[in-house]
Design an enzyme around this catalytic site. Structure first.
Site, PDB file in Angstrom:
ATOM      1  N   CYS A 123      45.984  42.351  28.144  1.00  0.00           N
ATOM      2  CA  CYS A 123      45.951  43.558  28.975  1.00  0.00           C
ATOM      3  C   CYS A 123      45.026  44.611  28.342  1.00  0.00           C
ATOM      4  O   CYS A 123      44.717  44.565  27.155  1.00  0.00           O
ATOM      5  CB  CYS A 123      47.370  44.102  29.148  1.00  0.00           C
ATOM      6  SG  CYS A 123      47.519  45.212  30.555  1.00  0.00           S
ATOM      7  N   CYS A 195      44.660  40.935  35.320  1.00  0.00           N
ATOM      8  CA  CYS A 195      44.207  41.215  36.691  1.00  0.00           C
ATOM      9  C   CYS A 195      42.896  40.467  36.961  1.00  0.00           C
ATOM     10  O   CYS A 195      42.032  40.364  36.095  1.00  0.00           O
ATOM     11  CB  CYS A 195      43.967  42.702  36.866  1.00  0.00           C
ATOM     12  SG  CYS A 195      45.451  43.692  36.694  1.00  0.00           S
ATOM     13  N   SER A 471      41.418  53.579  36.535  1.00  0.00           N
ATOM     14  CA  SER A 471      41.589  52.154  36.302  1.00  0.00           C
ATOM     15  C   SER A 471      40.273  51.467  36.598  1.00  0.00           C
ATOM     16  O   SER A 471      39.461  51.944  37.396  1.00  0.00           O
ATOM     17  CB  SER A 471      42.659  51.637  37.251  1.00  0.00           C
ATOM     18  OG  SER A 471      42.475  50.259  37.453  1.00  0.00           O
TER      19      SER A 471
HETATM   20 FE1  FES Z   1      47.037  44.030  32.501  1.00  0.00          FE
HETATM   21 FE2  FES Z   1      45.620  44.544  34.766  1.00  0.00          FE
HETATM   22  S1  FES Z   1      45.009  43.493  32.974  1.00  0.00           S
HETATM   23  S2  FES Z   1      47.643  45.151  34.295  1.00  0.00           S
END
Ligand code: FES
Length: 555
Positions: A123, A195, A471
């Protein structure tokens, strides 16, 4: 004899007999004490998909270490999942966790007598946290990424977490039904991993290749793939190689490799967070690298990758095409990448790339002379609203210039409610402040608001300016990282509803169009907020530097 520069100090000789007792207690044999001791620093947590599997992946790294004649021990560090915490008080801990990860890896690896180490991230913040620790410790070390989740791809339907975030705004505006929204929820992330789009995690993974701290090609194999497992084994073997050759992170992280990474960031249309992270990594490595270097990079490369959120494709699509080296090689061939920086594989990036085939398909990756977007994905802005700089994300909209009236919010939730209730209209600039490194504290991402703006069909008609972050999944006309932040009395604290704001990505300006006398009057009236912070948030707020300095907590 294998090199054991540090483990010999901890475990050899009669005086270290008691230390050996502790390792005997966990099964060390006579032979094990003769092997280099390698830490596998793994950011692992079950509280989200991104690092759900990294403990498992550390077994592959340990296999590689064992095959190369070393002895590996896993040491953990933390994960704060960005997506799950978006728009909640938890988001304040996201950027803070980057510092905690760097600090805890330092504490784990620098104690216990390890000779070299491998860091596994996933992440968003886990990756720069580990790479910062590499630069800080300057011990032989290798970075390895945990990999991306699969997208939902059935027939013509393609769903990712980005679809899920934007489904909220679309539902609230009546563009999709509740059942359709809930269907997206159930399908959008069919496996563990990060993601799927080119958000912060995948941006940082590609930049880890460009920087040279991770083996070339290791960014794109999916989290669930056998290839990912093989790369992890390779990272374990490489740990012994960098130890043997005494190849250290500061040999790899140099001005030249950072400039390469900044160039790649622009060419992929990557996450603005990467600017903070590269600034922080440079600082840890003792390299002078500033926002001006990003500005320079942004002026010379267009976006050649059609990856979400700029384009429609995912990391897995890039993998199917050949991975990040496809992009790196195209930049190298055009003279935009410096071939000389040494990488963790012991060869220069230019030499490594010469062994890769680079085939662009004009769909996922475009040629430089016919790019996907004619401009870089990011611009650095300066002006009376951001004397120390701000970061503009150009993204899919392509809008480089915007002028509008300010709508000022001191909380993300208030801004979100205003968008949700249809109170934000065309040609308005939503200003969300007191969201900076010290202010929030922790500089949260504004994805909830930006996704709601896009979901409401206002993506190209409303801009957002904040001293917080975005983000990597953000779309729309966005300016963040405004420095100095409101908390320390930056000019963003002086903006009032109705003020006119100019965002100009062409000329690199961010201006509050209010006359200087009026601004001076407001400045005299401005008072710092009174607030009570406790624990980690208080500690962080007292140490953290401005976004233009990477929001680091080191001097
Ligand atoms: Fe971890 Fe998107 S890479 S929430």
């Amino acid at each position: 004899m294998p090199k054991r520069p540090r483990s010999s100090l901890w475990y050899d000789g009669i005086e270290n007999l008691p230390h050996r007792v502790y390792l005997r207690a966990i099964g060390f044999s006579e032979e094990d004490f003769k092997k280099p001791l390698i830490a596998v620093a793994v950011a692992w947590s079950e509280a989200g998909p991104c690092n759900f599997h990294t403990l498992q992946l550390s077994l592959a790294v340990k296999e590689g270490v064992r095959d190369a004649g070393g002895k590996a021990l896993t040491v953990p560090t933390i994960v704060v999942n960005d997506g799950i915490n978006m728009g909640t008080p938890g988001m304040r801990y996201s950027l803070i966790s980057r510092e905690l990860i760097a600090d805890t890896v330092e504490a784990q690896v620098n104690s216990h007598g390890f000779d070299a180490w491998v860091g596994i991230g996933g992440c968003d913040k886990t990756q720069p946290g580990i790479i910062m620790a590499m630069a800080r410790l300057n011990m032989p070390s290798v970075y390895m990424y945990g990999g991306t989740a699969e997208a939902y791809e059935v027939n013509a339907e393609r769903l990712t977490v980005e679809t899920a975030f934007e489904a909220v705004g679309a539902y609230l505006r009546g563009l999709i039904s509740l059942e359709e929204a809930l269907d997206i929820e159930r399908k959008a992330m069919p496996t563990y991993g990060t993601c799927q789009g080119l958000f912060t995690a995948n941006t940082m993974a590609i930049l880890a290749e460009a920087l040279g701290v991770m083996p070339l090609g290791a960014a794109t194999p999916p989290a669930t793939s056998a290839e990912r497992w093989r790369y992890a084994q390779y990272a374990g073997r490489l740990a012994l190689q960098v130890l043997e050759n005494d190849l250290k992170p500061r040999d790899i992280i140099t001005y030249e490799s950072l400039r390469n990474a900044a160039t790649v960031l622009m060419a992929i249309g990557g996450s603005t967070n990467a600017i903070l992270h590269l600034l922080a990594i440079a600082r840890e490595a003792g390299v002078k690298f500033t926002l001006r270097d990003f500005e320079e990079a942004s002026r010379k490369v267009p976006v050649i990758a059609a990856l979400q959120p700029v384009g429609p494709y995912t990391m897995n699509d890039l993998h199917r095409l050949g991975g990040a080296p496809v992009i790196l090689k195209k930049l190298l061939e055009a003279g935009l990448l410096d071939p000389s920086p040494i990488t963790v594989e012991g060869e220069s990036i230019g030499k490594l790339l010469s062994k890769w085939e680079a085939r662009v398909d004009g769909r996922v990756v475009y040629p430089l002379d016919k790019p996907y977007k004619p401009y870089a994905g990011i611009r650095i802005l300066y002006g009376n609203l951001a004397p120390e700089g701000a970061v503009m994300k150009i993204g899919a909209s392509g809008v480089l210039k915007f002028k509008g009236r300010a709508r000022v919010f001191d909380s993300e939730q208030d801004a979100f409610n205003a968008v949700k209730n249809g109170e934000i209209g065309e040609n308005e600039v939503v200003v969300i402040r007191y969201m900076g490194p010290k202010g929030a504290p922790g500089m949260p991402e504004m994805l909830k608001v930006t996704a709601a703006i896009v979901g409401a069909g206002l993506g190209e008609k409303v801009a957002l300016v904040t001293d917080g972050r975005f983000s990597g999944a953000t779309r729309g006309i966005m300016v963040g990282h405004v420095a100095p932040e409101a908390e320390v009395g930056g000019p963003i604290a002086l903006v009032r509803d109705g003020d006119e704001i100019l965002i100009d990505g062409e000329s690199g300006r961010l201006e509050l169009l209010v006359d200087s006398e009026e601004l001076e009057r407001r400045r005299r009236e401005w008072r710092p907020r009174r607030r009570e912070l406790r624990g980690l948030l208080a500690k962080y707020a007292s140490l953290v530097r401005q976004a233009s300095e990477g929001a680091v907590t080191i001097a």
